[in-house]
Design a protein around this motif. Structure first.
Motif, mmCIF file in Angstrom:
data_model
loop_
_atom_site.group_PDB
_atom_site.id
_atom_site.type_symbol
_atom_site.label_atom_id
_atom_site.label_comp_id
_atom_site.label_asym_id
_atom_site.label_seq_id
_atom_site.Cartn_x
_atom_site.Cartn_y
_atom_site.Cartn_z
ATOM 1 N N GLU A 130 0.808 -1.330 -0.036
ATOM 2 C CA GLU A 130 -0.074 0.065 -0.139
ATOM 3 C C GLU A 130 0.901 1.326 0.097
ATOM 4 O O GLU A 130 1.861 1.363 0.794
ATOM 5 C CB GLU A 130 -0.946 0.087 1.340
ATOM 6 N N ARG A 131 0.467 2.177 -0.909
ATOM 7 C CA ARG A 131 1.274 3.306 -0.873
ATOM 8 C C ARG A 131 0.314 4.559 0.054
ATOM 9 O O ARG A 131 -0.776 4.296 0.242
ATOM 10 C CB ARG A 131 1.448 3.798 -2.388
ATOM 11 N N GLU A 132 1.229 5.459 0.448
ATOM 12 C CA GLU A 132 0.356 6.272 1.203
ATOM 13 C C GLU A 132 -0.392 7.296 0.433
ATOM 14 O O GLU A 132 -0.229 7.812 -0.733
ATOM 15 C CB GLU A 132 1.321 7.627 1.772
ATOM 16 N N PRO A 133 -1.778 7.333 0.826
ATOM 17 C CA PRO A 133 -3.012 8.099 0.097
ATOM 18 C C PRO A 133 -2.494 9.745 -0.132
ATOM 19 O O PRO A 133 -1.777 10.246 1.071
ATOM 20 C CB PRO A 133 -4.158 8.043 0.958
ATOM 21 N N GLN A 134 -2.510 10.232 -1.227
ATOM 22 C CA GLN A 134 -2.386 11.456 -1.499
ATOM 23 C C GLN A 134 -3.522 12.443 -1.453
ATOM 24 O O GLN A 134 -4.703 12.128 -2.273
ATOM 25 C CB GLN A 134 -1.554 11.742 -2.818
ATOM 26 N N THR A 135 -3.270 13.411 -0.787
ATOM 27 C CA THR A 135 -4.560 14.327 -0.575
ATOM 28 C C THR A 135 -4.201 15.380 -1.607
ATOM 29 O O THR A 135 -3.273 16.326 -1.481
ATOM 30 C CB THR A 135 -4.640 15.095 0.721
ATOM 31 N N VAL B 246 -15.387 20.528 -3.274
ATOM 32 C CA VAL B 246 -14.717 19.522 -2.672
ATOM 33 C C VAL B 246 -13.863 20.067 -1.523
ATOM 34 O O VAL B 246 -12.836 21.079 -1.852
ATOM 35 C CB VAL B 246 -13.663 18.886 -3.612
ATOM 36 N N PHE B 247 -14.262 19.502 -0.339
ATOM 37 C CA PHE B 247 -13.488 19.917 1.061
ATOM 38 C C PHE B 247 -12.264 19.160 1.167
ATOM 39 O O PHE B 247 -11.095 19.655 0.980
ATOM 40 C CB PHE B 247 -14.291 19.779 2.199
ATOM 41 N N ILE B 248 -12.089 17.644 0.559
ATOM 42 C CA ILE B 248 -10.893 16.973 0.816
ATOM 43 C C ILE B 248 -11.015 16.001 -0.225
ATOM 44 O O ILE B 248 -12.168 15.365 -0.308
ATOM 45 C CB ILE B 248 -10.894 16.138 2.091
ATOM 46 N N GLY B 249 -10.007 15.714 -1.054
ATOM 47 C CA GLY B 249 -10.042 14.991 -1.996
ATOM 48 C C GLY B 249 -8.600 14.058 -1.973
ATOM 49 O O GLY B 249 -7.664 14.457 -1.922
ATOM 50 N N GLN B 250 -8.769 12.598 -2.248
ATOM 51 C CA GLN B 250 -7.618 11.890 -1.922
ATOM 52 C C GLN B 250 -7.720 10.803 -2.723
ATOM 53 O O GLN B 250 -8.629 10.361 -3.214
ATOM 54 C CB GLN B 250 -7.631 11.232 -0.467
ATOM 55 N N VAL B 251 -6.494 10.131 -3.161
ATOM 56 C CA VAL B 251 -6.194 9.207 -4.114
ATOM 57 C C VAL B 251 -5.458 8.259 -3.725
ATOM 58 O O VAL B 251 -4.586 8.353 -2.795
ATOM 59 C CB VAL B 251 -5.288 9.895 -5.435
ATOM 60 N N ASP B 252 -5.950 6.923 -3.644
ATOM 61 C CA ASP B 252 -5.261 5.759 -2.863
ATOM 62 C C ASP B 252 -4.339 5.064 -3.929
ATOM 63 O O ASP B 252 -3.926 5.522 -4.820
ATOM 64 C CB ASP B 252 -6.359 4.711 -2.336
ATOM 65 N N SER B 253 -3.903 3.908 -3.299
ATOM 66 C CA SER B 253 -2.865 3.325 -4.174
ATOM 67 C C SER B 253 -3.300 2.605 -5.333
ATOM 68 O O SER B 253 -2.592 2.476 -6.242
ATOM 69 C CB SER B 253 -2.399 1.893 -3.354
#
Length: 266
Positions: free
Chosen positions: A147-152, A188-195
């Motif tokens: 797993e990679r760190e999710p990027q905000t 969008v308040f928070i948007g994150q991209v996962d692995s």
């Protein structure tokens, strides 16, 4: 000064660090309110209470004996499933306090515990018996990926270029994904991209429902369709060489599907 002393001043305090924090706070308050006192005296006192803990901390990094003396050692409370009552008395712990600490670790039966130790910080570390430990993917023979760190990539409606570049993505990709779920960047308040490259968003408008990410289900469905198409081609052709090729490719795709299906369903 407290920042230089380290993060332990606000987290896992030893007795010495606890006293140091109290004294530094008291000296700072005294210097701020007592107008009749000499400021230099208070400054010297704070400097002393800053220098001594910092020096001792550097010494304890090099000497285990000093670490044990100043920070203390852990005390075993439960060993091989048996409560050590003498150690409880030594730390002035009651049975009720031990049960309370176990419940804080989501352990409600002492019989489920193999080993428990009271750390020098006052926290209780608990190891469950083998049969009571959670099952891991390795025990089930399931292959996992790193797993990679999710990027905000979005904060308060603003696009973050550096995390987006770290994820190996572009602004165009992000705007395309936002268009797919029907939201604007400003909402969008928070948007994150996962692995797996899936974008999840939290909107300012809480009443607006956002569809769940579909990248993994879509990839799984596409691979299953490829495997079915290859099997269909092997049945449709008359050439034996082509039939064997399609059958071999279908079998390989099926093996890959069995390996990655658990990952794409999580």
């Amino acid at each position: 000064m407290t920042r230089i002393l380290g993060k332990k001043q606000i987290s896992q305090l030893t007795f010495f660090e606890y006293i140091t924090g109290i004294v530094l706070g008291d000296l700072a308050g005294f210097m701020s309110t007592d107008i009749n006192a000499f400021f230099i005296h208070g400054f010297v006192a704070i400097l002393v209470w800053f220098t001594v803990p910092l020096t001792l901390e550097l010494l304890t990094l090099k000497s285990k004996w000093m670490r044990d003396w100043f920070e203390g050692k852990g005390t075993i409370f439960i060993q091989e499933g048996k409560i050590l009552e003498d150690n409880l008395k030594k730390e002035r712990y009651t049975a009720d306090e031990l049960l309370e600490q176990l419940r804080a670790k989501n352990v409600f039966r002492v019989a489920d515990v193999e080993f428990a130790v009271l750390e020098a910080s006052g926290d209780l570390s608990v190891l469950l018996k083998k049969e009571n430990q959670p099952v891991t993917p390795a025990q089930l023979g399931i292959t996992t990926v790193r797993e990679r760190e999710p990027q905000t990539v979005i904060i308060d409606g603003n696009l973050m270029d550096e995390p987006l570049a770290t994820a190996g993505l572009s602004r165009e990709w992000l705007f395309t994904e936002l268009e797919k779920i029907g939201v604007t960047l400003e909402n969008v308040f928070i948007g994150q991209v996962d692995s797996f490259g899936q974008l999840t968003v939290d909107l300012f408008d809480d009443k607006l429902q956002v569809p769940a990410p579909a990248q993994k289900p879509l990839l799984l469905a596409t691979l299953k369709k490829c495997e079915a198409d290859l099997a269909l081609y092997s049945l449709a052709v008359d050439n034996r060489g082509a039939k064997r090729m399609y059958e071999r490719c279908s079998e390989q795709t099926n093996r890959i599907l069995k390996q990655i299906e658990p990952l794409l369903k999580t």
